[in-house]
Design an enzyme around this catalytic site. Sequence first.
Site: not given
Ligand SMILES: *Cc1c(COP(=O)(O)O)cnc(C)c1O
Length: 476
Positions: A121
């Site tokens: 993120k």
């Molecule tokens: C948010 C997240 C995901 C999922 O990503 P999306 O964009 O919601 O599909 C996968 N792995 C981790 C560690 C995340 O923080």
Amino acid sequence: MEYLSTRGQAPVLKFSDILLEGLAADGGLYVPAHYPHIPLEELERLSRLPYGELAWELLRRYLDDIAEDDLARLVVRTYTATRYPFARHPARAARITPLTWLEEGRFGLLELSNGPTLAFKDMALQLLGELFEYVLERRDERLNILGATSGDTGSAAEYAMRGRERVQVFMLSPAGRMSPFQRAQMYSLQEPNIHNLAVEGTFDDAQDIVKAVSQDAEFKRRHRIGAVNSINWARIAAQVVYYFAGYFQSAERVGEPVAFAVPSGNFGNILAGHIARQMGLPIGCLILATNENDVLDEFFRTGVYRPRASSETFATSSPSMDISKASNFERFVFDLVGRDAEALRRLWQALETQGYFDLKGTPYWARLPEFGFVSGRSTHADRLATIRDVWTRHGVLIDPHTADAVTVARCAGIEDTPVVVLETAQAAKFAETLREAVGFEPPRPAELADLEQRPQRVTRLPADVQQVKDYVAAHA
Ligand SMILES: *Cc1c(COP(=O)(O)O)cnc(C)c1O
């Protein structure tokens, strides 16, 4: 670039107008009017650029109402090894998203979790922090971000917004229900613009409070309440960049196909891969991995999209993928139906009335193979076995989300192109599951050794809408 709503009934806007907004006025999501195509010669030139310059080259095509020089400054300042310091091999931190081969030239991990919160993120949110500050300053406005988190998104948002003058963050978290690491990560932030509110209840209670506050249009307007949710277009645009960076590190020659495997929840990460592919990046296939919450896998296997209720959502050991409704999926379906907003509205109408739609037997389903998706699901036992296997065979520790994608990618049986798995978090964040898999806790970056001992700043509140409103009103 102009931005249109997937539902076709909201005004066409520019990037700066959609940056601070959530849904379009018609309930749809904003998408760019087209995806700029990057020809092969241009790809060759881009392949030689460092990450920050590559990001600018790609983003200026989408964020074209920000002056090019200003954008260059924001982007280059964001994508530095200082902001993304936690690479597996520190010497490679300057690549921002370094590639680790498990099998040379065949199967690799793209490190997307080297930022401050050790999850992918940060790749988009660090840039979002810069963009918010820039646009708010130009407009002489302020913004109060209200959100609920069960871990990753909230902390990435706080680290992106900490110390920014025109932004206050009010982040609700379920008191006592996050790991000590996650708690310490958020609550140890001392900046006065970061407000950690530990709500006496579950994550769903916290999220319901945020929804209730957001539905009070008058309160929202008076206190300039905004969000940094996963449907934010700037986040998607920022994520497109690392597909290019990953491609250039893994393709034998520019032009040769590479497959990407993506641990998926809200469909934000893999949507960026779809967009990179539409822009002409030679992505062979996009391998979508879910955990036991397999709404997306079900769609790609059967053509049925059936979001679930939160009561039907399992709490798993890859918690950031515990999602019952994929908020970015609508953007992909818009492309799948040939950008026909009326067709899209009919499908979302069916979701409202019957709870699902089924594309099997429609012309849209017949077109799906053009988009290169392959999907699969993984379970807790798969995750543990994969983590253990990658550790014993390659000496590399991976987190449970990455393990879901490694599991699914291995089953996909792709032999003719390199496969790159997007590594969305560091193992250090999930010590408990790692202990279960390999028998010991993963080391964490030395800078974070004392995280749980740092003083914490948090306000505890009952799960009560009015008390949260009062707190926000007093501090906004
Ligand atoms: C948010 C997240 C995901 C999922 O990503 P999306 O964009 O919601 O599909 C996968 N792995 C981790 C560690 C995340 O923080």
